[in-house]
Design a protein around this motif. Structure first.
Motif, PDB file in Angstrom:
ATOM      1  N   TYR A   6       0.856  -1.189   0.000  1.00 53.18           N
ATOM      2  CA  TYR A   6       0.000   0.000   0.000  1.00 53.18           C
ATOM      3  C   TYR A   6       0.891   1.237   0.000  1.00 53.18           C
ATOM      4  CZ  TYR A   6      -4.341   2.552   0.608  1.00 53.18           C
ATOM      5  OH  TYR A   6      -5.427   3.364   0.401  1.00 53.18           O
ATOM      6  N   CYS A  32      -1.219  -0.828  -4.114  1.00 55.70           N
ATOM      7  CA  CYS A  32      -2.490  -0.137  -3.946  1.00 55.70           C
ATOM      8  C   CYS A  32      -2.182   1.331  -3.686  1.00 55.70           C
ATOM      9  CB  CYS A  32      -3.270  -0.733  -2.774  1.00 55.70           C
ATOM     10  SG  CYS A  32      -4.893   0.039  -2.510  1.00 55.70           S
ATOM     11  N   LEU A  50      -8.121   0.963  -4.046  1.00 58.86           N
ATOM     12  CA  LEU A  50      -8.571   0.140  -2.933  1.00 58.86           C
ATOM     13  C   LEU A  50      -9.898  -0.532  -3.230  1.00 58.86           C
ATOM     14  CD1 LEU A  50      -8.199  -0.895  -0.059  1.00 58.86           C
ATOM     15  CD2 LEU A  50      -9.248   1.215   0.760  1.00 58.86           C
ATOM     16  N   ARG A  54     -10.984  -4.568  -2.374  1.00 57.95           N
ATOM     17  CA  ARG A  54     -11.728  -4.838  -1.137  1.00 57.95           C
ATOM     18  C   ARG A  54     -12.426  -6.195  -1.166  1.00 57.95           C
ATOM     19  NH1 ARG A  54     -12.096  -1.726   3.024  1.00 57.95           N
ATOM     20  NH2 ARG A  54     -11.809   0.535   2.924  1.00 57.95           N
ATOM     21  N   TYR A  61      -2.383  -6.374   3.197  1.00 57.91           N
ATOM     22  CA  TYR A  61      -1.839  -5.060   2.848  1.00 57.91           C
ATOM     23  C   TYR A  61      -0.603  -4.761   3.707  1.00 57.91           C
ATOM     24  CZ  TYR A  61      -6.295  -4.276   0.482  1.00 57.91           C
ATOM     25  OH  TYR A  61      -7.384  -4.377  -0.352  1.00 57.91           O
ATOM     26  N   ILE A  78      -8.564   1.114   5.371  1.00 51.99           N
ATOM     27  CA  ILE A  78      -8.603  -0.319   5.028  1.00 51.99           C
ATOM     28  C   ILE A  78      -9.031  -1.180   6.222  1.00 51.99           C
ATOM     29  CG2 ILE A  78      -6.891  -0.119   3.199  1.00 51.99           C
ATOM     30  CD1 ILE A  78      -4.782  -1.143   5.041  1.00 51.99           C
TER      31      ILE A  78
END
Length: 312
Positions: A6, A32, A50, A54, A61, A78
């Motif tokens: 991420y 991400c 994101l 999901r 992550y 998140i």
């Protein structure tokens, strides 16, 4: 398990490059980032938004962002998904955590050293150390640098200031590239020797043989366990009455702190914890000063320690 990095910025890309050198990139599903529509791809990995990930099965992550506020915002966004720190990857891949963080720190510096050291040797940054107002320089003057070691020498930015005052300088660094650069920079100077070490010891250096050791803007990134290992070796190699001046982290807000996740790459450490480690290694603590680093208040500490003289 699908690992998603991420954050597609500089550090996220560096983490992916590092994982590639370790033969682990196949486990990275992608990145991400809120800029997913703009970036699309980094090397061979896609960049997702994101909402595209999901609820995905087996996704983990790994947050690569350091800024505390941004990191907390990401974790809040998140929430409900599995989220880990960079150092937790060591557990997943069955690596030693300390070595994993140490190796990434070294890798990151290799990748970015040209721009870093060019900036570090500008007049303004040099003055942070050598100005008469500098706390580090004030304490540095309390060292006998007749036979001195610089730990984490980088490209030798401090050597020109002491070369005329010391008959014997030993430059130590974990990176061969830095050692090679210093050798070329200082040429055939007979008063300088070089030692590429492993990042946690000084075993090649002779016991009871040096008057002083200093480290500036390097130990702030060292793992706590590595610092203790260094302290025991520093105690061994200093002569009685020899002193060490060490610039280390004072960041203790997060026990998981390390180069990959803490503000300005600081390790988990405090003024008091360092004093304890130095005392256990045999040193007398002469002085400790907490300092700001850039915009981060009280982030670091400077410690002057001495190997006692015992007349039995």
């Amino acid at each position: 398990m699908k690992i998603v990095l991420y954050g597609a910025g500089k550090r996220g890309r560096a983490i992916y490059s590092f994982l590639k050198t370790q033969g682990l990139s196949e486990h990275v599903y992608g990145f991400c980032d809120k800029r997913g529509k703009e970036i699309r791809k980094i090397e061979d990995k896609p960049v997702y938004l994101l909402e595209d990930l999901r609820g995905g099965k087996d996704i983990v992550y790994c947050v690569t962002v350091i800024d505390r506020e941004v990191k907390e915002e990401i974790k809040s966004t998140i929430k409900g998904e599995k989220c880990i720190e960079f150092s937790d990857l060591a557990d997943i891949f069955n690596y030693d955590k300390v070595k994993f963080n140490r190796d990434f720190c070294a890798f990151y510096h290799i990748e970015n050293m040209d721009s870093y050291f060019q900036k570090a040797e500008t007049d303004n940054l040099a003055k942070v150390f050598w100005n008469s107002d500098s706390e580090f320089y004030r304490l540095f003057q309390k060292l006998d640098i007749t036979k001195v070691i610089e730990l984490g020498c980088g490209r030798g930015r401090h050597v020109p200031y002491i070369i005329s005052k010391s008959r014997d300088i030993t430059l130590v660094d974990i990176l061969q590239k830095n050692i090679d650069y210093c050798k070329e920079r200082f040429g055939e100077n007979q008063g300088i020797t070089y030692y590429k070490n492993t990042g946690f010891e000084l075993k090649a250096l002779k016991s009871d043989n040096y008057t002083a050791l200093y480290s500036y803007d390097a130990m702030v990134h060292f793992e706590l366990m590595d610092i203790y290992s260094y302290l025991t070796d520093i105690f061994r190699i200093l002569s009685a009455g020899g002193r060490a001046l060490l610039h280390h982290s004072n960041y203790h807000a997060d026990y998981k702190a390390g180069f990959s996740i803490a503000p300005q790459g600081r390790s988990f450490m405090s003024k008091e914890c360092f004093a304890y480690l130095a005392y256990r290694a045999g040193f007398t603590i002469l002085e400790q000063i907490i300092i700001d680093w850039g915009s981060d208040e009280r982030l670091d500490c400077i410690s002057l320690i001495e190997k006692p003289v015992y007349n039995l």
